[in-house]
Design an enzyme around this catalytic site. Sequence first.
Site, PDB file in Angstrom:
ATOM      1  N   ASP A 154      -0.852   2.928  -1.280  1.00 38.26           N
ATOM      2  CA  ASP A 154      -0.024   2.017  -2.080  1.00 38.26           C
ATOM      3  C   ASP A 154      -0.159   2.235  -3.591  1.00 38.26           C
ATOM      4  O   ASP A 154       0.283   1.399  -4.384  1.00 38.26           O
ATOM      5  CB  ASP A 154      -0.336   0.545  -1.743  1.00 38.26           C
ATOM      6  CG  ASP A 154      -1.817   0.197  -1.855  1.00 38.26           C
ATOM      7  OD1 ASP A 154      -2.485   0.716  -2.771  1.00 38.26           O
ATOM      8  OD2 ASP A 154      -2.309  -0.581  -1.020  1.00 38.26           O
ATOM      9  N   ARG A 224       1.656   0.634  -8.642  1.00 37.55           N
ATOM     10  CA  ARG A 224       1.188  -0.099  -7.461  1.00 37.55           C
ATOM     11  C   ARG A 224       2.423  -0.554  -6.697  1.00 37.55           C
ATOM     12  O   ARG A 224       3.256  -1.284  -7.230  1.00 37.55           O
ATOM     13  CB  ARG A 224       0.334  -1.303  -7.882  1.00 37.55           C
ATOM     14  CG  ARG A 224      -0.111  -2.213  -6.730  1.00 37.55           C
ATOM     15  CD  ARG A 224      -1.023  -1.474  -5.774  1.00 37.55           C
ATOM     16  NE  ARG A 224      -1.707  -2.373  -4.852  1.00 37.55           N
ATOM     17  CZ  ARG A 224      -1.182  -2.861  -3.721  1.00 37.55           C
ATOM     18  NH1 ARG A 224       0.057  -2.553  -3.383  1.00 37.55           N
ATOM     19  NH2 ARG A 224      -1.906  -3.647  -2.936  1.00 37.55           N
ATOM     20  N   ASP A 229       0.187  -3.650   1.244  1.00 36.41           N
ATOM     21  CA  ASP A 229      -1.239  -3.373   1.032  1.00 36.41           C
ATOM     22  C   ASP A 229      -1.668  -2.400   2.117  1.00 36.41           C
ATOM     23  O   ASP A 229      -1.666  -2.740   3.305  1.00 36.41           O
ATOM     24  CB  ASP A 229      -2.047  -4.664   1.101  1.00 36.41           C
ATOM     25  CG  ASP A 229      -3.402  -4.542   0.417  1.00 36.41           C
ATOM     26  OD1 ASP A 229      -3.688  -3.462  -0.136  1.00 36.41           O
ATOM     27  OD2 ASP A 229      -4.170  -5.525   0.436  1.00 36.41           O
ATOM     28  N   GLU A 232      -7.641   0.886   2.380  1.00 32.97           N
ATOM     29  CA  GLU A 232      -8.337   1.630   1.340  1.00 32.97           C
ATOM     30  C   GLU A 232      -8.776   2.989   1.895  1.00 32.97           C
ATOM     31  O   GLU A 232      -8.926   3.164   3.103  1.00 32.97           O
ATOM     32  CB  GLU A 232      -9.557   0.840   0.857  1.00 32.97           C
ATOM     33  CG  GLU A 232      -9.234  -0.516   0.248  1.00 32.97           C
ATOM     34  CD  GLU A 232      -8.474  -0.413  -1.064  1.00 32.97           C
ATOM     35  OE1 GLU A 232      -8.596   0.636  -1.738  1.00 32.97           O
ATOM     36  OE2 GLU A 232      -7.759  -1.366  -1.419  1.00 32.97           O
ATOM     37  N   ARG A 266      -1.504  -1.303 -13.938  1.00 30.13           N
ATOM     38  CA  ARG A 266      -0.535  -0.541 -13.156  1.00 30.13           C
ATOM     39  C   ARG A 266       0.807  -1.252 -13.126  1.00 30.13           C
ATOM     40  O   ARG A 266       0.859  -2.496 -13.120  1.00 30.13           O
ATOM     41  CB  ARG A 266      -1.035  -0.351 -11.718  1.00 30.13           C
ATOM     42  CG  ARG A 266      -2.356   0.383 -11.608  1.00 30.13           C
ATOM     43  CD  ARG A 266      -2.863   0.417 -10.175  1.00 30.13           C
ATOM     44  NE  ARG A 266      -3.128  -0.912  -9.650  1.00 30.13           N
ATOM     45  CZ  ARG A 266      -3.720  -1.157  -8.485  1.00 30.13           C
ATOM     46  NH1 ARG A 266      -4.098  -0.139  -7.725  1.00 30.13           N
ATOM     47  NH2 ARG A 266      -3.940  -2.397  -8.082  1.00 30.13           N
TER      48      ARG A 266
END
Length: 333
Positions: A154, A224, A229, A232, A266
């Site tokens: 993302d 972003r 989302d 990670e 961002r």
Amino acid sequence: MGNALTFLYGKCCKPTTTDDSLGPHGISAATVGVSALAHDLFNFDITSQLPDGLGRYVQSSRKAQANWYRKILEAWKQAKPPPQTAEEASRLVIEILKRNQRADVEGLLSFYGLPLSHTLVEVSVEAPVSSLPEGVLFEFQTLPVDPKAVADGDTITVYVSTSEPLVSSSVPREVNLAAVRRAKAREKRNFPKADELHQKIIDSGYRVLTIENEEVLARKFRIRLRGIDAPESQMPFGKEAQQGLLKIVGRKSLKVLVYGEDQYGRCVADLYCNGIFVQEAMLKKGLAWHYLAYDKRPVFAKWEKEARQKRIGLWASSNPEKPWDWRKNNRRE
């Protein structure tokens, strides 16, 4: 022969990643399955020979197989540009052979390690609009995205030419001056001086990029993706999410609609790539969650639900960990 190969392959098919799931050609489904098919089509066009081993994957006769290859070859030649991703190649094969037995079509796709029909997702194409959507602060077009600039599923870094109206009037004088001096240093083959000047440009948030053999002064933006989302990079499925975004945007120019800025500086934005809404593609492929805490668009919830029901992407897991929970649990004290 070179021109014929370019005609079939276009600019695609260079292996960029490795994948554990390999087809009979010893290639990754995520990278060069398209190349293998293009190679076999080119060979068929020259020799009328079918690839070895195909009969183990399909039921129809070799005469029928040859007829498939003639049809696919003709469609491949007419495509402008020819398929450049595994999904594009699959869609072409499925469309051309839609009157054939499903087992044969899926056997042919499996032979090349290409996505099967049930794994493909339909993504809507953006309709032209005359004004910016509500809430958009500004819009810009990027230069082609460097694959190394896709940090995760993302977040990406993009560059915008200083000839773009958005940034042309705000380039610092010292950056323009450094760019001119760097060009002169390179003409004199004083490369250490040129590198020193380029570092000053980079430190100011700009970079000189080579685009189609021309140098372009460009401004850096960190993006972003708004409303989603992704896992990670250290999380399960984090690499797959990053690679999924890379497949969509890598080496392509993007349209960016900026809604604001987050706490990390961002741009929070919607992205479009060749008319495809990037967040829609990520959600439908099961590569990200709808980030409901920051984005209430109902259609995002709908796209996530579709992926959940199909159990594709991260939803193949019965209870994938949410990235916001993972960040909370792994926050440094």
